[in-house]
Design a protein around this motif. Structure first.
Motif, mmCIF file in Angstrom:
data_model
loop_
_atom_site.group_PDB
_atom_site.id
_atom_site.type_symbol
_atom_site.label_atom_id
_atom_site.label_comp_id
_atom_site.label_asym_id
_atom_site.label_seq_id
_atom_site.Cartn_x
_atom_site.Cartn_y
_atom_site.Cartn_z
ATOM 1 N N ILE A 104 58.693 -14.450 11.244
ATOM 2 C CA ILE A 104 59.357 -15.260 12.270
ATOM 3 C C ILE A 104 58.478 -16.435 12.718
ATOM 4 O O ILE A 104 58.972 -17.524 12.972
ATOM 5 C CB ILE A 104 59.725 -14.360 13.474
ATOM 6 N N ALA A 123 58.684 -15.197 19.110
ATOM 7 C CA ALA A 123 59.064 -14.229 18.079
ATOM 8 C C ALA A 123 59.369 -12.872 18.710
ATOM 9 O O ALA A 123 60.356 -12.213 18.364
ATOM 10 C CB ALA A 123 57.951 -14.110 17.043
ATOM 11 N N ALA A 154 66.679 -13.451 13.532
ATOM 12 C CA ALA A 154 65.634 -13.837 14.489
ATOM 13 C C ALA A 154 64.768 -14.947 13.910
ATOM 14 O O ALA A 154 64.387 -15.887 14.612
ATOM 15 C CB ALA A 154 64.777 -12.616 14.839
ATOM 16 N N ARG A 155 64.465 -14.839 12.610
ATOM 17 C CA ARG A 155 63.632 -15.851 11.961
ATOM 18 C C ARG A 155 64.307 -17.222 12.019
ATOM 19 O O ARG A 155 63.659 -18.235 12.294
ATOM 20 C CB ARG A 155 63.370 -15.457 10.503
ATOM 21 N N ALA A 158 64.269 -18.682 15.522
ATOM 22 C CA ALA A 158 62.955 -19.110 16.006
ATOM 23 C C ALA A 158 62.777 -20.616 15.903
ATOM 24 O O ALA A 158 61.955 -21.209 16.599
ATOM 25 C CB ALA A 158 61.852 -18.394 15.226
#
Lengths: 246, 501
Positions: A104, A123, A154-155, A158
Motif C-alpha cells: 500500500i 495505509a 486499499a492499495r 492510498a
C-alpha cells in the motif's frame, strides 16, 4: 448530484490485430456516479475499462479525463493522470515480495513522495477501513482471495484517486468471499466515490449502481437505471442476456 | 513481413560492424609498427644501454627442455637448460647481471619490440618471417631432426622411408609437421598441439613415431626407457632450423657482442662438453621429483588464476548482461536489434574462437594487452550474452499483471522496473546466474590456449615437467570438480534461504 463529467469517451475503438473488439463507444461518467458495466463474456467490457486508463491503448477515439485526451498526451502526463484513476484487477496483482503494508505504501512514497510516516499512517487507516488492520505485516501469499482483493482496493485508495475502476473484482473469488469484497465496494460507493465496475454480480449492480451499461458485440447497447435495464430492457441482446442469467 | 526483413538487415549490419571494426584496426596497425622499426634503426646505443643499467634482461619460454625448463632446487623453482647457460655466459661476457623473464613463446617478439626485454634466447629459429621484425645473432646450436619411436619397434623403423603407410606425429604449426608431409614417402602426418600428448599417442600406438628436434628427442629418451630415437636425416635449411638469439632491429652492437660470445662457446665446445650434459642432468633430476605433490604450487597458482578469471568475468558479464537485456526488452528498435545481434552472434560462436580473436585481434591494436586481460575480456563478453538471456527470461517470467498494477498506480515504466519487476526477477535469476558461474569455472579452461596461467595451463606445464600425461589431468579434474561442487552446494544453500524469506 452534480453533473460534472469525470470521464468522457468519444467514438472509442479498439482493434486487436484484425479483430475489432470495441466498435464505437461514446459515453460519459459523471462525478460521484457508480456505473456497473454488464454483458456477455467477450463483449469487450474489460477491454473498455482498460482503455479508460490507457492500460490498453485505443486504436481510435478519445478518452477525456480532467480536460485532457489520454490518448494524445505524453507518457509522463499519462502517469500523473493515472495516479487519479485507481484500478482493481480480477487477479488482485498484489506484489508478492512485499508485505501488505509495503504494497500500500509503495506508490504514495515513490510517485507522490509522501514521507514514510505519513504513508504508513494512511495505509493503516485504509487497512482498518477494509477490515484488515491485523494483516499489515503479512505477505500476500498468506491471505485468502477476499483478503487479497480488499488489500488491492486499499492499495488503489492510498493514491487518493478521483475515480475507481473495477475489472471483475469478484470473479476469481470463492463464493463465500464475494460478500466481504462487495461490502467494501458498497461502503466506497456510499462515501461518494466515482466508480466504474465491470461485474457479473447482478445483485450488487441492481443495488448499488446509479447507471447500468449493457455491452455486447463491441457496443454499449443500453444505458439506464438498474430498474430500466433489468426490468424493461429494450434491445434484443439485453433481453436475451438477462433472460439467461436472471 | 517488412518488419521481419528490417530486423534481419539490422542484425546483419550489427554483425558486420562487430567483425569489421577490429580488422580495420589491424590494417591500421601494420603501418604503425613498421614506422616504429624505423626509429629504432636511427640510434644504436644498445650495448651501451645494457652496460649502463647493469642488467641483461633475457626473455624465454621455459617449457622446452632441454633448451629451457624449470627444475626444483631446495623447494625453489629455477630456470635451467642450454639457453640459460648461454644467457649466463653472455651476461658474464658483458659484465652485467642476468635477469630472466619467462613468458609465452608467442609473446616474446612483442616483448622484444616493446623494449620489455633486451634479447630472446629461447631456441628461436631465425626464420625469414621473423627476420623482418628482429635481428638475429649467428646460430649457436643446430641439431638434426630425430624420430622418437617405441623401443620395441627399433628393428621395424630404421629410416624415414620405413614409415610408409604409417602415421607420424608432430606438433601443429611446426617445421616438423611440414617435413613429414614433404619428406616421409607414403606416411600420414598427425598433428597435436603439445609434445607431451604426442608422446602419449606414441605410447598408446596411435602414431608410430614422432618427429622432433634432436635435443628434445634425446631428453625424452633419457627420461623414458621405453622410447628410442634416431636421426631422421631429413634435409633442412640450417637458417630456418638452428637456434639463434634475437635482438631488436638495429641493435647491431649488442648483436655483435652476442656473436662474440657464440664464437667463444663454439671454440671451447661448451655446448657438447658442458651445457647439453648439464641440462640432461637436470632433466633426470626433475624426473626423479616426479611425484605430483612436489608440483602443488603449480596447481595452486592455476586455481588462483582460474578463480580470478571466473569471478571478474562473472561480475563484468553480469553488468553487460543487464545492459543487453534492457536493450533487448526496450522499445528502441536500433538498441533492440544490436542486443539481439550481439547475443545471437556470441552464443553462436565457440568461446575458444572468441578468446583467440580477442587476444590476436584486439591484441594487434593494443600490443601490450596481456593474455590474462584478453582472456578476461573474451570470457566476460561471452558471459554477458548468456547472462542477458538469463535476465531477460527472469524479467519476462514476471506476470504482466504486476506491471499493470504498478502502472495503474501512476508509477512510471522506470519505477515499475525498479521497484516491482526487477526485485522479483532477481529471485528467478539467481539460480540461473549461479549455474552460469559454475559453467564459467569450467569453460574458462579455454583461456589456456593463449597462455593464461589458469588451472589447465598449469596442468600442461606439470605434464611437460614430469613427462607424465594422465596423472596431472586426473588431479586437475578432481580440482575442477571440487570447485564446482562446493560452489553449487553453497549456491543451493543461499537459494534455499531466499525462498524462505
Amino acid at each position: 448530484m452534480s453533473n460534472k463529467k469525470m470521464i468522457e469517451v468519444q467514438n472509442l475503438q479498439k482493434k486487436f490485430g484484425d479483430n475489432l473488439v470495441l466498435k464505437d463507444i461514446s459515453e460519459s461518467v459523471e462525478q460521484g456516479q457508480v456505473i456497473c458495466v454488464i454483458g456477455p463474456s467477450g463483449s469487450g467490457k474489460s477491454t473498455f475499462l482498460r482503455c479508460l486508463n490507457v492500460l490498453e491503448r485505443p486504436t481510435d477515439g478519445k478518452v477525456i479525463f480532467e480536460g485532457k485526451d489520454l490518448t494524445h498526451i505524453s507518457e509522463k502526463e499519462l502517469d500523473s493522470l493515472r495516479e487519479k484513476m485507481g484500478m482493481v484487477f480480477q487477479g488482485f496483482n498484489l506484489f508478492p515480495n512485499m508485505s501488505v503494508l509495503e504494497n500500500i505504501k509503495l506508490a504514495p512514497m515513490k510517485v507522490k513522495n509522501v514521507d514514510e510516516v505519513q504513508a504508513e499512517k494512511t495505509a493503516k487507516e485504509l487497512l482498518a477501513k477494509v477490515g484488515l488492520a491485523d494483516k499489515a505485516n503479512q505477505f500476500p501469499d498468506s491471505l485468502s482471495g477476499g483478503q487479497k482483493q480488499r488489500v488491492a482496493i486499499a492499495r488503489a485508495l492510498a493514491m487518493d484517486p478521483e475515480v475507481m475502476l473495477f475489472d471483475e473484482p469478484t470473479s476469481a473469488l470463492d463464493p463465500e468471499m464475494v460478500g466481504e469484497v462487495l461490502k467494501v465496494m458498497r461502503d466506497l460507493a456510499d462515501s461518494g466515490m466515482t466508480m466504474v465496475v465491470v461485474t457479473h454480480e447482478m445483485g450488487f449492480a441492481k443495488e448499488v449502481a446509479d447507471q447500468i451499461w449493457f455491452m455486447a458485440d463491441g457496443y454499449v447497447q443500453e444505458v439506464g437505471t438498474p430498474e430500466e435495464v433489468f426490468e424493461h430492457p429494450t434491445s434484443e441482446r439485453a433481453k436475451d442476456f438477462l433472460a439467461k442469467i436472471l | 513481413m517488412s518488419m521481419k526483413i528490417f530486423k534481419k538487415i539490422l542484425m546483419l549490419l550489427a554483425v558486420l560492424m562487430m567483425v569489421v571494426t577490429p580488422f580495420a584496426a589491424i590494417t591500421a596497425d601494420t603501418t604503425s609498427s613498421s614506422s616504429s622499426a624505423d626509429t629504432a634503426k636511427t640510434t644504436d646505443d644498445s650495448l651501451k644501454k645494457v652496460k649502463e643499467k647493469g642488467t641483461l634482461v633475457v626473455g624465454l619460454s621455459a617449457d622446452y627442455p632441454p633448451y629451457e625448463f624449470t627444475t626444483k632446487q631446495d623447494g625453489k623453482t629455477e630456470y635451467v637448460g642450454i639457453d640459460i647457460q648461454i644467457a649466463k655466459k653472455f651476461a658474464k661476457d658483458l659484465g652485467v647481471k642476468l635477469v630472466i623473464k619467462n613468458m609465452n613463446f608467442d609473446s616474446l617478439l612483442v616483448a622484444l619490440e616493446t623494449g620489455k626485454i633486451d634479447t630472446i634466447i629461447s631456441a628461436m629459429n631465425p626464420t625469414e618471417e621473423r627476420r623482418k621484425s628482429v635481428d638475429f645473432s649467428n646460430i649457436y646450436y643446430s641439431g638434426g631432426k630425430y624420430i622418437v619411436i617405441n623401443k620395441k619397434d627399433k628393428s621395424k623403423y630404421t629410416s624415414k622411408e620405413s614409415f610408409k603407410g604409417q602415421t607420424v606425429g608432430a606438433q601443429n604449426g611446426t617445421l616438423e609437421y611440414n617435413l613429414i608431409k614433404q619428406q616421409f614417402p607414403g606416411a600420414t602426418v598427425k598433428g597435436l598441439a603439445k609434445l607431451n600428448n604426442l608422446i602419449i599417442a606414441l605410447q598408446s600406438g596411435k602414431v608410430s613415431g614422432v618427429l622432433m628436434e634432436e635435443p628434445t628427442a634425446k631428453a625424452y629418451v633419457q627420461n623414458n626407457p621405453n622410447l628410442y630415437a634416431f636421426n631422421s636425416k631429413v634435409s633442412v635449411d640450417v637458417n630456418e632450423t638452428g637456434a639463434a638469439m634475437a635482438f631488436p632491429k638495429g641493435a647491431t652492437a649488442l648483436t655483435q657482442a652476442a656473436n662474440k660470445t657464440i664464437a667463444d662457446i663454439k671454440k671451447q665446445d661448451l655446448l657438447d662438453k658442458e651445457y647439453v650434459p648439464e641440462a640432461a642432468k637436470y632433466m633426470k633430476q626433475s624426473s626423479k621429483h616426479n611425484t605430483m605433490a612436489s608440483y602443488w604450487t603449480y596447481f595452486a597458482k592455476g586455481i588462483e588464476y582460474t578463480l580470478i578469471i571466473t569471478v571478474v568475468s562473472v561480475l563484468i558479464g553480469f553488468v553487460l548482461g543487464i545492459i543487453l537485456a534492457l536493450m533487448r526488452l526496450g522499445h528502441n528498435k536500433l538498441l533492440h536489434g544490436l542486443a539481439v545481434a550481439y547475443i545471437e552472434f556470441i552464443r553462436g560462436t565457440p568461446l575458444m574462437v572468441q578468446v583467440m580473436f580477442v587476444y590476436f585481434g584486439i591484441g594487434a591494436v593494443i600490443q601490450s594487452l596481456p593474455a590474462l586481460a584478453a582472456g578476461i575480456i573474451a570470457v566476460s563478453l561471452n558471459s554477458g550474452a548468456y547472462v542477458a538471456e538469463v535476465i531477460r527470461s527472469g524479467i519476462e517470467s514476471i506476470a504482466i499483471g504486476q506491471t499493470e498494477a504498478a502502472r495503474s498506480l501512476g508509477m512510471s515504466q522506470k519505477q515499475t522496473y525498479q521497484y516491482v519487476v526487477i526485485p522479483q526477477a532477481i529471485k528467478n535469476i539467481w539460480p540461473a546466474l549461479g549455474n552460469e558461474f559454475i559453467t564459467l569455472i569450467k569453460e574458462s579452461s579455454i583461456v589456456s590456449v593463449i597462455g593464461v596461467g589458469d588451472l589447465m595451463y598449469q596442468t600442461q606445464l606439470v605434464q611437460s615437467a614430469t613427462y607424465k600425461g594422465v596423472a596431472p589431468l586426473a588431479i586437475t579434474m578432481v580440482i575442477y570438480f571440487v570447485l564446482t561442487f562446493t560452489l553449487s552446494k553453497g549456491l543451493n544453500y543461499f537459494e534455499g534461504k531466499m525462498k524462505h524469506e
